[in-house]
Design a protein around this motif. Sequence first.
Motif, PDB file in Angstrom:
ATOM      1  N   ALA A 122      21.276  22.206  65.461  1.00 50.39           N
ATOM      2  CA  ALA A 122      20.734  21.018  64.798  1.00 50.39           C
ATOM      3  C   ALA A 122      20.051  21.438  63.505  1.00 50.39           C
ATOM      4  O   ALA A 122      19.738  22.615  63.304  1.00 50.39           O
ATOM      5  CB  ALA A 122      19.763  20.295  65.724  1.00 50.39           C
ATOM      6  N   PRO A 123      19.800  20.484  62.602  1.00 49.03           N
ATOM      7  CA  PRO A 123      19.105  20.829  61.364  1.00 49.03           C
ATOM      8  C   PRO A 123      17.687  21.347  61.595  1.00 49.03           C
ATOM      9  O   PRO A 123      17.140  22.076  60.768  1.00 49.03           O
ATOM     10  CB  PRO A 123      19.096  19.507  60.579  1.00 49.03           C
ATOM     11  N   THR A 124      17.074  20.981  62.692  1.00 50.38           N
ATOM     12  CA  THR A 124      15.732  21.459  63.026  1.00 50.38           C
ATOM     13  C   THR A 124      15.781  22.199  64.362  1.00 50.38           C
ATOM     14  O   THR A 124      16.806  22.154  65.083  1.00 50.38           O
ATOM     15  CB  THR A 124      14.748  20.280  63.135  1.00 50.38           C
ATOM     16  N   LEU A 125      14.686  22.867  64.706  1.00 48.82           N
ATOM     17  CA  LEU A 125      14.606  23.559  65.990  1.00 48.82           C
ATOM     18  C   LEU A 125      14.634  22.557  67.131  1.00 48.82           C
ATOM     19  O   LEU A 125      13.986  21.508  67.081  1.00 48.82           O
ATOM     20  CB  LEU A 125      13.330  24.390  66.064  1.00 48.82           C
ATOM     21  N   SER A 126      15.413  22.904  68.160  1.00 45.38           N
ATOM     22  CA  SER A 126      15.584  21.996  69.302  1.00 45.38           C
ATOM     23  C   SER A 126      14.926  22.616  70.534  1.00 45.38           C
ATOM     24  O   SER A 126      15.301  23.727  70.949  1.00 45.38           O
ATOM     25  CB  SER A 126      17.065  21.764  69.589  1.00 45.38           C
ATOM     26  N   ARG A 153      32.242  25.498  63.900  1.00 47.29           N
ATOM     27  CA  ARG A 153      31.247  25.127  62.883  1.00 47.29           C
ATOM     28  C   ARG A 153      31.643  23.785  62.249  1.00 47.29           C
ATOM     29  O   ARG A 153      32.270  23.731  61.189  1.00 47.29           O
ATOM     30  CB  ARG A 153      31.138  26.224  61.838  1.00 47.29           C
ATOM     31  N   ASP A 154      31.269  22.722  62.916  1.00 47.02           N
ATOM     32  CA  ASP A 154      31.612  21.375  62.441  1.00 47.02           C
ATOM     33  C   ASP A 154      30.695  20.968  61.283  1.00 47.02           C
ATOM     34  O   ASP A 154      29.550  21.408  61.181  1.00 47.02           O
ATOM     35  CB  ASP A 154      31.491  20.364  63.568  1.00 47.02           C
ATOM     36  N   LEU A 155      31.247  20.060  60.447  1.00 44.16           N
ATOM     37  CA  LEU A 155      30.504  19.482  59.324  1.00 44.16           C
ATOM     38  C   LEU A 155      30.272  18.006  59.631  1.00 44.16           C
ATOM     39  O   LEU A 155      31.221  17.255  59.883  1.00 44.16           O
ATOM     40  CB  LEU A 155      31.292  19.640  58.022  1.00 44.16           C
ATOM     41  N   TYR A 156      29.010  17.560  59.615  1.00 40.87           N
ATOM     42  CA  TYR A 156      28.650  16.180  59.959  1.00 40.87           C
ATOM     43  C   TYR A 156      28.255  15.425  58.688  1.00 40.87           C
ATOM     44  O   TYR A 156      27.428  15.898  57.897  1.00 40.87           O
ATOM     45  CB  TYR A 156      27.492  16.170  60.960  1.00 40.87           C
ATOM     46  N   TYR A 157      28.881  14.231  58.499  1.00 43.05           N
ATOM     47  CA  TYR A 157      28.576  13.344  57.370  1.00 43.05           C
ATOM     48  C   TYR A 157      27.762  12.161  57.883  1.00 43.05           C
ATOM     49  O   TYR A 157      28.042  11.642  58.968  1.00 43.05           O
ATOM     50  CB  TYR A 157      29.863  12.817  56.724  1.00 43.05           C
ATOM     51  N   TYR A 158      26.823  11.751  57.088  1.00 41.47           N
ATOM     52  CA  TYR A 158      26.015  10.576  57.424  1.00 41.47           C
ATOM     53  C   TYR A 158      26.422   9.452  56.485  1.00 41.47           C
ATOM     54  O   TYR A 158      26.017   9.397  55.325  1.00 41.47           O
ATOM     55  CB  TYR A 158      24.530  10.902  57.279  1.00 41.47           C
ATOM     56  N   VAL A 159      27.294   8.570  56.968  1.00 38.63           N
ATOM     57  CA  VAL A 159      27.823   7.465  56.172  1.00 38.63           C
ATOM     58  C   VAL A 159      26.876   6.261  56.315  1.00 38.63           C
ATOM     59  O   VAL A 159      26.455   5.943  57.445  1.00 38.63           O
ATOM     60  CB  VAL A 159      29.245   7.096  56.638  1.00 38.63           C
ATOM     61  N   PRO A 160      26.534   5.562  55.240  1.00 39.45           N
ATOM     62  CA  PRO A 160      27.071   5.690  53.862  1.00 39.45           C
ATOM     63  C   PRO A 160      26.338   6.712  53.008  1.00 39.45           C
ATOM     64  O   PRO A 160      26.620   6.820  51.815  1.00 39.45           O
ATOM     65  CB  PRO A 160      26.866   4.271  53.319  1.00 39.45           C
ATOM     66  N   SER A 161      25.404   7.456  53.598  1.00 41.18           N
ATOM     67  CA  SER A 161      24.700   8.460  52.812  1.00 41.18           C
ATOM     68  C   SER A 161      25.615   9.654  52.577  1.00 41.18           C
ATOM     69  O   SER A 161      26.595   9.874  53.296  1.00 41.18           O
ATOM     70  CB  SER A 161      23.431   8.895  53.548  1.00 41.18           C
ATOM     71  N   THR A 162      25.312  10.389  51.558  1.00 41.71           N
ATOM     72  CA  THR A 162      26.095  11.594  51.256  1.00 41.71           C
ATOM     73  C   THR A 162      25.499  12.845  51.920  1.00 41.71           C
ATOM     74  O   THR A 162      25.990  13.949  51.694  1.00 41.71           O
ATOM     75  CB  THR A 162      26.147  11.814  49.739  1.00 41.71           C
ATOM     76  N   THR A 208      24.773  15.707  54.549  1.00 42.24           N
ATOM     77  CA  THR A 208      25.643  16.397  55.505  1.00 42.24           C
ATOM     78  C   THR A 208      24.843  17.484  56.241  1.00 42.24           C
ATOM     79  O   THR A 208      23.782  17.933  55.791  1.00 42.24           O
ATOM     80  CB  THR A 208      26.835  17.058  54.803  1.00 42.24           C
ATOM     81  N   PHE A 209      25.401  17.878  57.361  1.00 39.16           N
ATOM     82  CA  PHE A 209      24.875  19.029  58.115  1.00 39.16           C
ATOM     83  C   PHE A 209      26.055  19.801  58.680  1.00 39.16           C
ATOM     84  O   PHE A 209      26.938  19.220  59.327  1.00 39.16           O
ATOM     85  CB  PHE A 209      23.952  18.594  59.244  1.00 39.16           C
ATOM     86  N   LYS A 210      26.079  21.109  58.458  1.00 40.86           N
ATOM     87  CA  LYS A 210      27.125  21.976  58.984  1.00 40.86           C
ATOM     88  C   LYS A 210      26.501  23.021  59.902  1.00 40.86           C
ATOM     89  O   LYS A 210      25.449  23.587  59.582  1.00 40.86           O
ATOM     90  CB  LYS A 210      27.883  22.659  57.844  1.00 40.86           C
ATOM     91  N   ILE A 211      27.154  23.257  61.027  1.00 43.37           N
ATOM     92  CA  ILE A 211      26.670  24.280  61.961  1.00 43.37           C
ATOM     93  C   ILE A 211      26.628  25.618  61.225  1.00 43.37           C
ATOM     94  O   ILE A 211      27.624  26.040  60.628  1.00 43.37           O
ATOM     95  CB  ILE A 211      27.593  24.367  63.195  1.00 43.37           C
ATOM     96  N   PRO A 212      25.500  26.322  61.236  1.00 41.26           N
ATOM     97  CA  PRO A 212      25.391  27.555  60.455  1.00 41.26           C
ATOM     98  C   PRO A 212      26.208  28.702  61.069  1.00 41.26           C
ATOM     99  O   PRO A 212      26.574  28.667  62.247  1.00 41.26           O
ATOM    100  CB  PRO A 212      23.890  27.863  60.493  1.00 41.26           C
ATOM    101  N   ALA A 213      26.455  29.694  60.253  1.00 41.91           N
ATOM    102  CA  ALA A 213      27.199  30.865  60.734  1.00 41.91           C
ATOM    103  C   ALA A 213      26.351  31.720  61.669  1.00 41.91           C
ATOM    104  O   ALA A 213      26.884  32.396  62.559  1.00 41.91           O
ATOM    105  CB  ALA A 213      27.679  31.699  59.542  1.00 41.91           C
ATOM    106  N   VAL A 214      25.045  31.720  61.454  1.00 41.47           N
ATOM    107  CA  VAL A 214      24.132  32.510  62.287  1.00 41.47           C
ATOM    108  C   VAL A 214      22.950  31.629  62.651  1.00 41.47           C
ATOM    109  O   VAL A 214      22.368  30.955  61.797  1.00 41.47           O
ATOM    110  CB  VAL A 214      23.642  33.782  61.565  1.00 41.47           C
TER     111      VAL A 214
END
Length: 280
Positions: free
Chosen positions: A119-123, A250-259, A261-267
């Motif tokens: 996730a973009p933040t710690l879970s 490593r999926d890329l998530y789009y937040y529509v209609p916003s531009t 995004t969040f992508k699963i990091p490599a590490v």
Amino acid sequence: MAYDRFAPHRRGSRAHLISRATRRRGAAAAALWAALALSSAARADEGAARLGLGIPVVDPPAAWLDPAAPAPHAALAGAWNMAAPPLSVLLSSEPSVEPREKRLRFALGIHGSLDGASAPTLSPAISLFADVWYRTGEVFSPSLRVWFSHARSSTTPLGIAGARFQLTKGRLDVCPVDLPLFAGAGITPCATYELGVLHAEADYDRDAPSDYIERTRPWSTPGLLGRFHIEPTDWLRIEVQGGAMFPTVRDLYYYVPSTATFKIPAVGGFFGAGAGVSFP
């Protein structure tokens, strides 16, 4: 008259006999002293080989020593070694430290952790584990651990959207060695692999064209971790661990209609602590 005439002769003969006997006694005494001197020297040498007789041993001058004979100190050392008890009597055949325990152990426990890859933040996550460990007390103490974990992130605002991520996964830790630090404590390095599903939910404001969108994607990642453990009792095990993950999906998530995004990091990383109960 006859007595007086022969008296001097008798006296002289007696004196002659006495003087000759005295000379004989002197020669015998000299021979006796020489024999005593040799006997004393022999007894001194013999006393060097036989300790405890009360005869003081005095090293003779260097001129008296036979070059081919062993030195007096060597004889004394040999006598001491002969008199000393064998080493097996002085040193016990039993080891001073008890042999290290070798047995198969099992453990059940719970962990709380923070995951930073899904996730973009710690879970925050709650994990349950079952462990089998062949404890040897040495470096080579292999163990296997199976985890079941569920992590849920807080809502993350991105643009006009908010998102939440839930990760449900299983994990296998393979730990071939355990590095002992002190009694009941050690560090266990492990290789790990996670497999599960990542569920993403997107929330929108009231003015947004859509109210709710969700996606579920696979989760797969190998990793490395280190675990510090301590056992205050034979049945209680307290642990702290941390590691790094390397997601393969490593999926890329789009937040529509916003531009946004969040992508699963490599590490990604994680950190947690917990406790378990060991048996038998």
